[in-house]
Write a protein that holds these residues in place. Structure first.
Motif, PDB file in Angstrom:
ATOM      1  N   LYS A   6       0.828  -1.199   0.078  1.00  0.00           N
ATOM      2  CA  LYS A   6       0.035  -0.127   0.104  1.00  0.00           C
ATOM      3  C   LYS A   6       0.720   1.151   0.030  1.00  0.00           C
ATOM      4  O   LYS A   6       0.456   2.228  -0.801  1.00  0.00           O
ATOM      5  CB  LYS A   6      -0.877  -0.036   1.233  1.00  0.00           C
ATOM      6  CG  LYS A   6      -2.056   1.226   1.168  1.00  0.00           C
ATOM      7  CD  LYS A   6      -3.110   0.892   2.245  1.00  0.00           C
ATOM      8  CE  LYS A   6      -4.111   1.991   2.022  1.00  0.00           C
ATOM      9  NZ  LYS A   6      -5.263   1.686   2.787  1.00  0.00           N
ATOM     10  N   LYS A   7       2.074   1.095   0.682  1.00  0.00           N
ATOM     11  CA  LYS A   7       2.716   2.268   0.571  1.00  0.00           C
ATOM     12  C   LYS A   7       3.377   2.625  -0.592  1.00  0.00           C
ATOM     13  O   LYS A   7       3.429   3.888  -1.028  1.00  0.00           O
ATOM     14  CB  LYS A   7       3.769   2.143   1.784  1.00  0.00           C
ATOM     15  CG  LYS A   7       5.015   3.619   2.109  1.00  0.00           C
ATOM     16  CD  LYS A   7       5.902   3.291   3.232  1.00  0.00           C
ATOM     17  CE  LYS A   7       5.314   3.638   4.539  1.00  0.00           C
ATOM     18  NZ  LYS A   7       6.235   3.559   5.493  1.00  0.00           N
ATOM     19  N   GLU A  10       0.777   4.417  -2.652  1.00  0.00           N
ATOM     20  CA  GLU A  10       0.624   5.640  -2.233  1.00  0.00           C
ATOM     21  C   GLU A  10       1.687   6.697  -2.773  1.00  0.00           C
ATOM     22  O   GLU A  10       1.510   7.742  -3.014  1.00  0.00           O
ATOM     23  CB  GLU A  10       0.444   5.936  -0.538  1.00  0.00           C
ATOM     24  CG  GLU A  10      -0.918   5.480  -0.156  1.00  0.00           C
ATOM     25  CD  GLU A  10      -0.988   5.957   1.122  1.00  0.00           C
ATOM     26  OE1 GLU A  10      -0.517   6.804   1.758  1.00  0.00           O
ATOM     27  OE2 GLU A  10      -2.213   5.265   1.675  1.00  0.00           O
ATOM     28  N   ASN A  42      -0.463   6.288   5.030  1.00  0.00           N
ATOM     29  CA  ASN A  42       0.637   5.394   5.149  1.00  0.00           C
ATOM     30  C   ASN A  42       1.938   5.946   4.747  1.00  0.00           C
ATOM     31  O   ASN A  42       2.931   5.238   4.951  1.00  0.00           O
ATOM     32  CB  ASN A  42       0.365   4.140   4.218  1.00  0.00           C
ATOM     33  CG  ASN A  42      -0.770   3.312   4.640  1.00  0.00           C
ATOM     34  OD1 ASN A  42      -1.178   2.980   5.946  1.00  0.00           O
ATOM     35  ND2 ASN A  42      -1.508   2.818   3.773  1.00  0.00           N
TER      36      ASN A  42
END
Length: 70
Positions: A6-7, A10, A42
C-alpha cells in the motif's frame, strides 16, 4: 504476480499527482498547491516531503493538515 504494498501505491499516486497536475494547478491557483496529509495515511511527512522535492517542487509551508508547495 507480486502484490504492491500500500505504501508503494501511495508513493506512486503522489508522483502521478505531482507530475500530472501540478503545472496546470500552479497556473490556476497563482502558485500555491496544497496536499492534504490525511490523503496519504501510510506515508510519513518526511516521505511526502522527499517525494515532492524529488519531483522538483519546493515546500513553502507545513501545517498539521496540509503541505503547501509551489
Amino acid at each position: 504476480m507480486k502484490m504492491t504494498p500500500k505504501k508503494e501505491l501511495e508513493i506512486r499516486d503522489i508522483r502521478q499527482r505531482l507530475n500530472g497536475s501540478l503545472h496546470a494547478s500552479l497556473q490556476e491557483r497563482d502558485g500555491a498547491i496544497k496536499i492534504r496529509l490525511k490523503d496519504y495515511p501510510n506515508l510519513t511527512l518526511q516521505e511526502l516531503a522527499d517525494e515532492i522535492e524529488m519531483s522538483g517542487h519546493s515546500i513553502t509551508n507545513i501545517s498539521e493538515t496540509y503541505l503547501t508547495l509551489n
